[in-house]
Design an enzyme around this catalytic site. Structure first.
Site, short mmCIF file in Angstrom:
data_model
loop_
_atom_site.label_atom_id
_atom_site.label_comp_id
_atom_site.label_asym_id
_atom_site.label_seq_id
_atom_site.Cartn_x
_atom_site.Cartn_y
_atom_site.Cartn_z
N ILE A 128 0.82 -1.22 0.00
CA ILE A 128 0.00 0.00 0.00
C ILE A 128 0.85 1.27 0.00
O ILE A 128 0.42 2.32 -0.48
CB ILE A 128 -1.00 -0.02 1.19
N ASN A 131 -3.02 1.62 15.68
CA ASN A 131 -3.52 1.29 17.03
C ASN A 131 -3.98 2.60 17.68
O ASN A 131 -3.79 3.68 17.11
CB ASN A 131 -2.45 0.58 17.85
N GLY A 161 3.23 -4.40 11.19
CA GLY A 161 2.36 -4.59 10.02
C GLY A 161 2.33 -3.41 9.07
O GLY A 161 3.36 -2.77 8.80
N ASP A 172 1.04 -0.54 9.49
CA ASP A 172 1.31 0.69 10.22
C ASP A 172 2.82 1.00 10.17
O ASP A 172 3.25 2.12 9.82
CB ASP A 172 0.84 0.48 11.68
N1 AR6 Z 1 0.50 -3.11 2.27
C1 AR6 Z 1 -0.77 -3.57 2.30
N2 AR6 Z 1 -1.22 -4.40 3.26
C2 AR6 Z 1 -0.37 -4.78 4.23
C3 AR6 Z 1 0.97 -4.34 4.26
C4 AR6 Z 1 1.41 -3.45 3.23
N3 AR6 Z 1 2.65 -2.97 3.18
N4 AR6 Z 1 1.57 -4.90 5.34
C5 AR6 Z 1 0.65 -5.66 5.95
N5 AR6 Z 1 -0.51 -5.60 5.27
P1 AR6 Z 1 -1.91 -5.37 10.35
P2 AR6 Z 1 -4.24 -4.97 12.10
C6 AR6 Z 1 -1.81 -6.26 5.54
O1 AR6 Z 1 -1.32 -6.36 11.29
O2 AR6 Z 1 -4.57 -6.42 12.03
C7 AR6 Z 1 0.03 -2.78 14.02
O3 AR6 Z 1 1.09 -3.09 14.86
C8 AR6 Z 1 -1.78 -7.53 6.33
O4 AR6 Z 1 -1.50 -8.66 5.50
O5 AR6 Z 1 -0.99 -4.38 9.77
O6 AR6 Z 1 -5.31 -3.96 11.92
C9 AR6 Z 1 -0.76 -1.57 14.49
O7 AR6 Z 1 0.07 -0.62 15.11
C10 AR6 Z 1 -3.19 -7.58 6.88
O8 AR6 Z 1 -4.07 -8.19 5.95
O9 AR6 Z 1 -3.07 -4.51 11.07
C11 AR6 Z 1 -1.72 -2.19 15.46
O10 AR6 Z 1 -1.12 -2.38 16.71
C12 AR6 Z 1 -3.60 -6.11 7.00
O11 AR6 Z 1 -2.58 -5.36 6.33
C13 AR6 Z 1 -2.02 -3.53 14.84
O12 AR6 Z 1 -0.89 -3.87 14.05
C14 AR6 Z 1 -3.70 -5.60 8.42
O13 AR6 Z 1 -2.66 -6.16 9.21
C15 AR6 Z 1 -3.22 -3.45 13.94
O14 AR6 Z 1 -3.53 -4.75 13.51
#
Ligand code: AR6
Length: 351
Positions: A10, A23, A31, A33
């Site tokens: 993204i 968060n 992730g 973020d």
């Molecule tokens: N581009 C697009 N999608 C992505 C990318 C990227 N570069 N990286 C990961 N994803 P997550 P949550 C997808 O864990 O579950 C953080 O630490 C990934 O495959 O990023 O909402 C925050 O600070 C997944 O499908 O977010 C919070 O503490 C989706 O993004 C916590 O994680 C969301 O995964 C939020 O958890």
């Protein structure tokens, strides 16, 4: 404007806004973020500090800094606790609130990750469904190009039970390349003229196209079987009616509004206007399919509409077999069809 599903990082997407699955502190994390903060640089963190956090389901915007996107809209998804703690409603609000901020900012395009489906443990296919529901509800009333970014395709595929049904249908119906080649080597012209007994080329073309169709009608039910005259044949297939004419006629017959039709087809308003104003417009196969789906045409009319645009459903194309699966099931939800096409790496329908 339409909804698209893409596989991308993204942080690389060039659009007006990208959404961050943050968060409550809004001060960064892992992730997506982490990836967004790394790519945007420290300016983003500095601005995030001034926002004083964000509640679950809410959203707040910052500038995009070093990202190609102008804005980052930070939202906080719910943690998955088994599904009975209001997770769906909260996740829906994340999409709704992010879209409403994007609208206030005048964004014409926005990209969402699958919020909550990573660290927060929301099941991927259910999280995807919430995303599609919230975004399509928004697009019914608003114009925006919305991307859903699927980063981890394996997790996306593993979570959906629909795909095993579709796979079975593909296994039963998909004609492999060898069969395709055999077909290509057949002397179609000789077969056509034998079948037609030398009737018009135009009708012959129609037979050839019908022959490719996914649900070949037995010869007796073809419009030119038996003693029917050529005029009747041409009349029955409305030979003078173009794709555009047929589309507009069907919209009227169904009592639909134009906007209802192009939105259901996941087609951009400008493209629809072009087709409307040019009776000779030649749409792409994706566009023709999208309109046939929006009109919820049964398979025979579905094929008739494709033929108007110079196409047909073929069992030699996996995408056609997948689409046929949905049409036969009477499921005309273009977003579900696109989800399946995406899963099988096929071109999506609509714009
Ligand atoms: N581009 C697009 N999608 C992505 C990318 C990227 N570069 N990286 C990961 N994803 P997550 P949550 C997808 O864990 O579950 C953080 O630490 C990934 O495959 O990023 O909402 C925050 O600070 C997944 O499908 O977010 C919070 O503490 C989706 O993004 C916590 O994680 C969301 O995964 C939020 O958890």
């Amino acid at each position: 404007m339409p909804l698209q599903i893409i596989r991308q990082d993204i942080t690389k997407i060039e659009c007006d806004a990208i959404v961050n699955a943050a968060n409550k502190s809004l001060l960064g994390g892992g992730g997506v973020d982490g990836a967004i903060h790394r790519a945007a640089g420290t300016g983003l963190l500095k601005e995030c500090i001034t926002l004083h956090g964000c509640d679950v389901g809410e959203a707040k915007a910052t500038k995009g800094y070093r990202l190609p996107a102008k804005y980052v809209i930070h939202t906080v998804g719910p943690k998955w606790k088994g599904g009975n703690s209001g997770e769906r409603e909260l996740l829906y609000k994340c999409y709704e609130n992010s879209l409403s901020i994007a609208k206030e900012l005048g964004c014409e395009s926005i990209a969402f990750p699958l919020i909550s489906t990573g660290v927060y443990g929301y099941p991927v296919s259910e999280g995807f469904r919430v995303a599609v529901d919230a975004i399509t509800a928004f697009l019914t009333e608003n114009e925006m190009l919305v991307y859903i970014v699927v980063f981890n395709k394996q997790a996306f595929l593993a979570g959906s039970s629909v795909f095993s049904d579709i796979q079975e249908y593909i296994d039963d119906n998909y004609v492999d390349e060898r069969a395709d080649l055999l077909y290509a080597n057949r002397n179609i012209e000789a077969e056509e003229s034998a079948f037609l007994g030398g009737k018009s080329k135009l009708a012959a073309k129609y037979v050839a196209e019908s022959d490719y169709c996914a649900a070949p009608a037995p010869a007796a039910s073809m419009p030119f079987a038996g003693d029917t005259g050529i005029e009747d044949i041409l009349d029955s297939i409305k030979i003078d009616e173009s794709f555009s004419d047929m589309l507009l006629r069907k919209i009227d017959e169904k009592g639909m509004k134009d906007s209802e039709c192009y939105k259901k087809a996941n087609i951009d308003r400008k493209l629809f206007s072009k087709i409307r104003s040019n009776p000779q417009y030649k749409p792409s196969k994706q566009t023709a399919l999208a309109f046939a789906i929006a009109l919820e045409l049964p398979l025979d009319e579905f094929n008739e509409m494709l033929v108007k645009a110079g196409y047909s459903l073929s069992h030699s194309f996996k995408s056609d077999v997948i689409i046929e699966y949905f049409v036969k099931k009477g499921n005309y939800n273009i977003f579900e069809i696109n989800e399946a096409l995406f899963a099988y790496d096929q071109n999506l329908l609509g714009a």
